[in-house]
Design an enzyme around this catalytic site. Structure first.
Site: not given
Ligand code: BG6
Length: 318
Positions: A88, A171, A275
């Site tokens: 992710q 982010h 973001e």
């Molecule tokens: C966001 C995503 O940008 O980040 C979400 O759209 C995600 O789906 C969130 O849950 C946090 O992601 P992470 O990997 O930092 O827990």
């Protein structure tokens, strides 16, 4: 040494942060500051001239590689979210970046003194999961007025003639007083993909965006300016962006916050991610090509820019 009142101003200080991780502190004459960890090239703090923190950083953030730091401004590259074969949000946020000793010059010279250039390059290890050569240069600048500016320059340095594709996001976790008192302007009437509904496409209705439940949306073809208005604190964050057509808005709300180990149970009330991103249509770079994506953040009293950020006006003035 570190403050203007105690002698010579130190605009850029290299030091160690939590768990001995290298970090850089940027300072400006009026007293504003920012902190950037080399781990993830992640901005973890941005303070105004009154010393007030403008970014959310979870009290449960671990600062333990390979876990990404929860809060501040993680960088998602070369993959946003789960839309690809990588973990992710890609790997840039959990790699150790280097200080870039000799960054290629920018076209416009800036008089700023509080900035740092960082670089991430392909490694043999990463080539196993993303088989490309690249140079990712990030400049983080704190302007004299306290604005936080980030410019990413990503270059394809493949020697096999192959292009590569990537998605991207800054982010940013904005610190807010109370999520139920916050409004976002600049995204109303736009189309978005709802990540909570299997990326189904909808059109935003209503005058402004407010929050009363979990939200995870990617707004598409967004204007270059977005405002996040913290009514309780009478503070408006202005986000200006270039090269980043989309804007992801995320708040986990109570259940997801509780289920996330590095997130305090009630901390969702004090944060909102907006973001600057490129998620819908990946960017393609041929060997030798470079992409740039920039965001600038300011925090101003709400009265200062009230009503100036409806989508039409923002578009016209950009
Ligand atoms: C966001 C995503 O940008 O980040 C979400 O759209 C995600 O789906 C969130 O849950 C946090 O992601 P992470 O990997 O930092 O827990």
């Amino acid at each position: 040494m570190s403050s203007p009142s105690s002698g010579e101003m130190v605009f850029v200080e290299h030091t160690k942060g939590v768990n001995g991780l290298p970090k850089v502190i940027l300072r400006e004459v009026r007293g504003c500051s920012a902190e950037v960890y080399l781990y993830g090239a992640q901005v973890t703090s941005w303070k105004n001239e009154h010393g007030e923190e403008l970014l959310f950083l979870s009290s449960k953030a671990t600062f333990k590689p390979p876990k990404a730091i929860r809060g501040g401004i993680p960088i998602c590259f070369p993959q946003f979210g789960v839309q690809g074969s990588l973990e992710q949000h890609g790997f840039a946020r959990n790699r150790h970046w280097m200080v870039d000793p000799d960054p290629p010059p920018f076209l416009t010279c800036s008089p700023n003194k509080a900035f740092i250039d960082l670089i991430l390059k392909h490694s043999e290890e990463d080539a196993k999961i993303w088989p490309h050569r690249y140079e990712f240069r990030l400049r983080v600048t704190l302007g004299p007025g306290g604005d936080l500016m980030m410019t990413s320059r990503i270059r394809n340095t493949n020697t096999d003639g192959k292009p590569f594709m990537f998605t991207f996001s800054y982010h940013t976790y904005f610190a807010i007083t109370d999520i139920s008192e916050v409004r976002v302007e600049g995204l109303e009437t736009l189309d978005y993909l709802d990540y909570l509904k299997n990326k189904e496409r909808f059109t935003e209705q209503g005058d402004a965006i407010t929050f009363e439940a979990e939200v995870d949306k990617a707004y598409l073809s967004t204007p270059t300016k977005i405002a996040i208005i913290d009514h309780e604190r009478k503070r408006t964050y202005e986000l200006r962006k270039d090269g980043l057509p989309d804007a992801v808005v995320w708040n986990p709300w109570d259940k997801k916050a509780k289920a996330t180990p590095d997130f305090g149970d009630n901390e969702y009330k004090q944060m909102l991610c907006v973001e600057a991103a490129c998620v819908e249509k990946p960017i393609t770079l041929k060997p030798g090509e470079e992409w740039r994506g920039r965001q600038e953040l300011s925090a101003v009293p709400s009265s200062y820019c009230s009503g100036q950020l409806d989508p039409q006006k923002a578009l016209q003035s950009s």
